[in-house]
Structure formats: C-alpha cells, structure tokens
Design an enzyme around this catalytic site. Structure first.
Site, PDB file in Angstrom:
ATOM      1  N   CYS A 133      45.374  37.980  35.138  1.00  0.00           N
ATOM      2  CA  CYS A 133      45.170  38.230  36.567  1.00  0.00           C
ATOM      3  C   CYS A 133      43.850  37.637  37.072  1.00  0.00           C
ATOM      4  O   CYS A 133      43.800  37.050  38.159  1.00  0.00           O
ATOM      5  CB  CYS A 133      45.263  39.720  36.870  1.00  0.00           C
ATOM      6  SG  CYS A 133      44.159  40.789  35.908  1.00  0.00           S
ATOM      7  N   ILE A 134      42.785  37.755  36.287  1.00  0.00           N
ATOM      8  CA  ILE A 134      41.511  37.156  36.693  1.00  0.00           C
ATOM      9  C   ILE A 134      41.612  35.640  36.659  1.00  0.00           C
ATOM     10  O   ILE A 134      41.157  34.941  37.575  1.00  0.00           O
ATOM     11  CB  ILE A 134      40.373  37.670  35.797  1.00  0.00           C
ATOM     12  CG1 ILE A 134      40.032  39.124  36.170  1.00  0.00           C
ATOM     13  CG2 ILE A 134      39.123  36.792  35.915  1.00  0.00           C
ATOM     14  CD1 ILE A 134      38.972  39.751  35.297  1.00  0.00           C
TER      15      ILE A 134
END
Length: 323
Positions: A133-134
């Site tokens: 996600c990052i």
C-alpha cells in the site's frame, strides 16, 4: 460466473475483499479459508458483513472448484502454500502479501500495479502480486515523471498510514490508547516496500539511480495513506500537470486535483487523488489512497477484472466516506 476462493480470510484486507466480491455481479465466493477461525460465521469476524452473507469460514481448500484464488495470509505464507499444494494450471492467483512482488526467474507473478502493468494482465497472465500500500502511493506519485525520464534528483517522501495497514493481529502499537493522539516514525530509510518501489521506477526509467528517502509514520486514524513527496524538477507546473493528466487519462481510478486532497476524499473508495505544486524549483506531490482498498483489496479486484477480461471498474464504484 467466476468462482473465487480466499485463504487467510480473517484479516482486514480479506474482509474488504469479501465486501466487494459479495456485491460483484460476475463473482461468487465459493469458500473462505481460515486456520484460526474455521467454523465461525464470516459476519461474526467481519461485523461489517452482518446481513450480507451467511458464509462460514472453512479449514478446507478445493482449488479445483474455483477460477481465482486470493491469498491474504501474512508475508511468506503464500510461497509456503504454493510449494505445498498442487496448483491447477489454469487457476488465477492474486497474492496480497509481498512474497512475489520482486521479479525473479523462479516465479511468473506479474507486479499488479494496473497503472503500469495492465497489458500483461489482459494478455494472459495467470499470477499477480498486489503492490504494497505504501509502495503504491509513492509509485502513483512518481510514475508520470519516470515515464518521461524526469527522476534525476534525490526523492524525499513522508508517508503517514492508518492503523489498519499493520493488519488485524493485535500488538502493543495497535492499541487505541497508544495509537490515539499519537504519531511515530518507523523504519526510516529501510521500509520493506522500498525494493518494489525502486523496481517499478527502474522499469519505467532505466537510468534512475537517485536516492529515495522514505520516512514512514503511523498516524492516529484507522485507514488511509497520505504521501507527500518532493524532488527537484526544473520544468513548469503547467507542463508537469499536463504529463500527469496524459499518463492517467485512460486509467479509471487515479485523478489529478487542483486542491490538496484530504484522506476522507478517498477512504472507502478505490481512488487515488494526486495534487501537484511547484515551489522554488521543487515539485511537491501529495497523494492519498485508502490502504485497504486502492492499497489492497480494491486493486486485487481490479486485477481480477483485468485477468478475466471484465470491465475494470466492475464492483469498485464506491463513494468516499467524507462525513
């Protein structure tokens, strides 16, 4: 109708995945496997699904009965699973962990960033590794620059992420009393998703050799990611915006905004919103996504739609929880 199986069904990403698939017009969930809560009702573990499903978690796995398998177990467990089970040749697999994100001769997983690898998924890929996600927030921030060979200085990125990014497993740093009214830096310059970010940028700009300085922070909120990235960029803001608009013009979920976005503009959606500014020769990029949807289950379903030739947005038109 496609038949889907899910392993590792008790976590946050799996709960969001089920929420999407239950309402997807082209999918039936055949079974949801969990070793820890087998025999329990899905809605008792994921209360948001009360009234949506009567499914019960199972300890059984029937790979011959499904078209697509979603792997939602922790890092390392997907590789372990695939090495210890007979996998049907035509089974599509989408891994939400990081086991296969880095390209290697020992696997055929495509890196599942639709804004980069849509074509391989449409053209016959069988296995897809969902991005972290990052990593996704930073990759979407920088992809148009990389395509145009404009990553030629050090990159600085501060990323603040919600508590659900750490998963459903209880640990001291996830307790409300610790997380509320608090922020903390973790793994500065050494986050585990840095290699996949660099891999993505190099795939688009082979000459990229600058340092990527990543400062991740845990924020006092449940879901969402805000990434603020800056770097030297000598061209005008108008030209930069044109390049971003051009890059994302035929993508369904990433949008360029003239205002700085709030997390609440994207929470509960599969959207990515990007704002661009240019101050004293520095390009500043602000990017927001929902870590569980665009950064997880939403992109997994997007990738499934691509693998099976479905319309990309099917099942993914959700409104932000703005208030």
């Amino acid at each position: 109708m496609l038949k889907a199986g899910i392993i590792g069904g008790s976590g946050y990403a799996a709960g969001e995945l089920m929420r999407i698939l239950i309402n997807h017009p082209d999918v039936i969930i055949a079974w949801v496997n969990s070793r820890t809560v087998a025999g329990m009702r899905v809605a008792d573990v994921h209360p948001g699904l009360i009234g949506e499903t009567d499914m019960v978690f199972t300890s059984d796995i029937d790979l011959e009965d499904i078209d697509v398998l979603f792997c939602c177990r922790p890092a390392g467990k997907t590789r372990e699973f695939l090495e210890t089970h007979d996998i049907p040749e035509n089974l599509r697999i989408i891994d939400l962990a990081r086991d296969y994100r880095i390209e290697s001769p020992d696997h055929d997983f495509v890196y599942g960033l639709p804004e980069l690898n849509r074509k391989p998924m449409v053209r016959g890929a069988r296995h897809v590794a969902n991005p972290g996600c990052i990593a996704m927030a930073i990759e979407l921030s920088l992809a148009p620059l990389a395509k145009n060979m404009l990553l030629n200085s050090e990159i600085h990125s501060t990323v603040i992420t919600g508590s659900t990014s750490a998963g459903a497993e209880h640990r001291p740093s996830s307790h409300y009393s610790w997380r509320n009214d608090n922020m903390v830096v973790y793994r500065p310059f050494s986050h585990q998703q840095l290699p996949e970010i660099r891999q993505t940028l190099l795939a688009m700009q082979p000459s990229f050799n600058a340092r990527l300085n990543l400062i991740p922070m845990r924020g006092p909120f449940s879901r969402g990611i805000i990434a603020v990235t800056y770097l030297d960029c000598p061209i005008s803001l108008e030209e930069i915006i044109r390049l971003y608009d051009e890059y994302y013009d035929d993508h369904n979920f990433t949008f360029i905004s003239s205002k700085i976005p709030d997390l609440k503009d994207v929470v509960n959606t599969n959207k990515c919103i990007i704002h661009l500014d240019h101050i004293d020769g520095k390009l500043i990029i602000t990017t927001v996504i929902d870590n569980l949807l665009k950064g997880g289950a939403g992109t997994a379903v997007h990738n499934m739609n691509l693998l099976f030739g479905l319309q990309e947005t099917t099942g993914l038109t959700m409104k932000a929880s703005a208030y």
